[in-house]
Design a protein around this motif. Structure first.
Motif, PDB file in Angstrom:
ATOM      1  N   ALA A   1       0.863  -1.181   0.000  1.00 35.31           N
ATOM      2  CA  ALA A   1       0.000   0.000   0.000  1.00 35.31           C
ATOM      3  C   ALA A   1       0.899   1.230   0.000  1.00 35.31           C
ATOM      4  O   ALA A   1       2.112   1.124   0.171  1.00 35.31           O
ATOM      5  CB  ALA A   1      -0.914  -0.016   1.223  1.00 35.31           C
ATOM      6  N   GLU A   2       0.307   2.401  -0.176  1.00 32.37           N
ATOM      7  CA  GLU A   2       1.087   3.645  -0.156  1.00 32.37           C
ATOM      8  C   GLU A   2       1.722   3.869   1.210  1.00 32.37           C
ATOM      9  O   GLU A   2       2.904   4.151   1.307  1.00 32.37           O
ATOM     10  CB  GLU A   2       0.188   4.836  -0.528  1.00 32.37           C
ATOM     11  CG  GLU A   2      -0.206   4.880  -1.991  1.00 32.37           C
ATOM     12  CD  GLU A   2       1.003   5.068  -2.904  1.00 32.37           C
ATOM     13  OE1 GLU A   2       1.886   5.890  -2.593  1.00 32.37           O
ATOM     14  OE2 GLU A   2       1.065   4.364  -3.928  1.00 32.37           O
ATOM     15  N   ALA A   3       0.937   3.707   2.258  1.00 33.10           N
ATOM     16  CA  ALA A   3       1.446   3.927   3.617  1.00 33.10           C
ATOM     17  C   ALA A   3       1.994   2.619   4.176  1.00 33.10           C
ATOM     18  O   ALA A   3       1.343   1.577   4.055  1.00 33.10           O
ATOM     19  CB  ALA A   3       0.330   4.460   4.510  1.00 33.10           C
ATOM     20  N   PRO A   4       3.181   2.650   4.772  1.00 30.55           N
ATOM     21  CA  PRO A   4       3.763   1.413   5.297  1.00 30.55           C
ATOM     22  C   PRO A   4       2.849   0.685   6.281  1.00 30.55           C
ATOM     23  O   PRO A   4       2.790  -0.535   6.287  1.00 30.55           O
ATOM     24  CB  PRO A   4       5.043   1.875   5.990  1.00 30.55           C
ATOM     25  CG  PRO A   4       5.353   3.199   5.386  1.00 30.55           C
ATOM     26  CD  PRO A   4       4.047   3.802   4.974  1.00 30.55           C
ATOM     27  N   CYS A   5       2.135   1.412   7.110  1.00 27.65           N
ATOM     28  CA  CYS A   5       1.261   0.772   8.101  1.00 27.65           C
ATOM     29  C   CYS A   5      -0.002   0.185   7.485  1.00 27.65           C
ATOM     30  O   CYS A   5      -0.782  -0.481   8.174  1.00 27.65           O
ATOM     31  CB  CYS A   5       0.902   1.757   9.205  1.00 27.65           C
ATOM     32  SG  CYS A   5       2.336   2.199  10.209  1.00 27.65           S
ATOM     33  N   ALA A   6      -0.226   0.422   6.201  1.00 29.16           N
ATOM     34  CA  ALA A   6      -1.406  -0.122   5.524  1.00 29.16           C
ATOM     35  C   ALA A   6      -1.089  -1.434   4.795  1.00 29.16           C
ATOM     36  O   ALA A   6      -1.978  -2.043   4.216  1.00 29.16           O
ATOM     37  CB  ALA A   6      -1.975   0.912   4.548  1.00 29.16           C
ATOM     38  N   TRP A   7       0.160  -1.842   4.809  1.00 25.43           N
ATOM     39  CA  TRP A   7       0.512  -3.133   4.213  1.00 25.43           C
ATOM     40  C   TRP A   7      -0.232  -4.218   4.975  1.00 25.43           C
ATOM     41  O   TRP A   7      -0.528  -4.084   6.156  1.00 25.43           O
ATOM     42  CB  TRP A   7       2.009  -3.380   4.297  1.00 25.43           C
ATOM     43  CG  TRP A   7       2.807  -2.592   3.288  1.00 25.43           C
ATOM     44  CD1 TRP A   7       2.713  -1.258   3.030  1.00 25.43           C
ATOM     45  CD2 TRP A   7       3.832  -3.103   2.458  1.00 25.43           C
ATOM     46  NE1 TRP A   7       3.611  -0.896   2.077  1.00 25.43           N
ATOM     47  CE2 TRP A   7       4.324  -2.014   1.701  1.00 25.43           C
ATOM     48  CE3 TRP A   7       4.391  -4.349   2.271  1.00 25.43           C
ATOM     49  CZ2 TRP A   7       5.334  -2.147   0.770  1.00 25.43           C
ATOM     50  CZ3 TRP A   7       5.411  -4.485   1.350  1.00 25.43           C
ATOM     51  CH2 TRP A   7       5.866  -3.390   0.601  1.00 25.43           C
TER      52      TRP A   7
END
Length: 153
Positions: free
Chosen positions: A81-87
């Motif tokens: 995902a764009e944000a690392p925490c959204a992986w």
């Protein structure tokens, strides 16, 4: 389970994961030190069957403490995902606990080995000699508890 939105309680779903998993990691209790080992296995009627050499750390540990934990995972795949925490991750997993016991009866030992062979080779009609059966340890792990979990769809 903290993520109840990912929890699976359907026994048939969990058994399908166990039947499709190539291996599971088995956690054994070796005194004050945990011991985890990946093993091929087969599942049938509430029990996992594994085979082993007749001696070694795994056999020694099981004979001292028959409590076993296990974890099988299928289809593990990262999703970016764009944000690392959204992986996130896609997967299906089953964790459980049970009690291991040696299979001593030669007919049951041959049956369990054929169950394992059928899972991996598609053939479960092998004939084993008494010498072959004596040269291998087979353990039945009676499952006490299963927990299923899946990653994002």
């Amino acid at each position: 389970m903290r993520r109840t939105d990912r929890e699976i309680t359907d026994r048939a779903w969990m058994e399908e994961v166990l039947n499709d998993a190539v291996y599971a990691t088995f956690a054994l209790c070796d005194g004050n030190e945990p011991y985890a080992v990946p093993l091929n296995f087969a599942y049938r009627d509430g029990a996992l069957y594994v085979h082993s050499a007749c001696e070694g750390r795994k056999v020694d540990v099981i004979r001292k403490n028959s409590s076993v934990g296990f974890s099988a995972v299928l289809g593990a795949e990262f999703t970016s995902a764009e944000a690392p925490c959204a992986w996130d991750m896609r997967y299906r997993s089953v964790n459980g606990v049970g009690t291991a016991e040696a299979v001593e009866d030669l007919a049951e030992k041959a049956w369990a080995l054929n169950l394992i062979m059928a899972k991996y080779s598609g053939r479960g009609d092998h004939v084993f000699t008494e010498k072959q059966l004596a040269a291998v340890a087979v353990f039945r792990i009676r499952v006490r508890n299963l927990a299923g979990k899946r990653g994002m769809d």
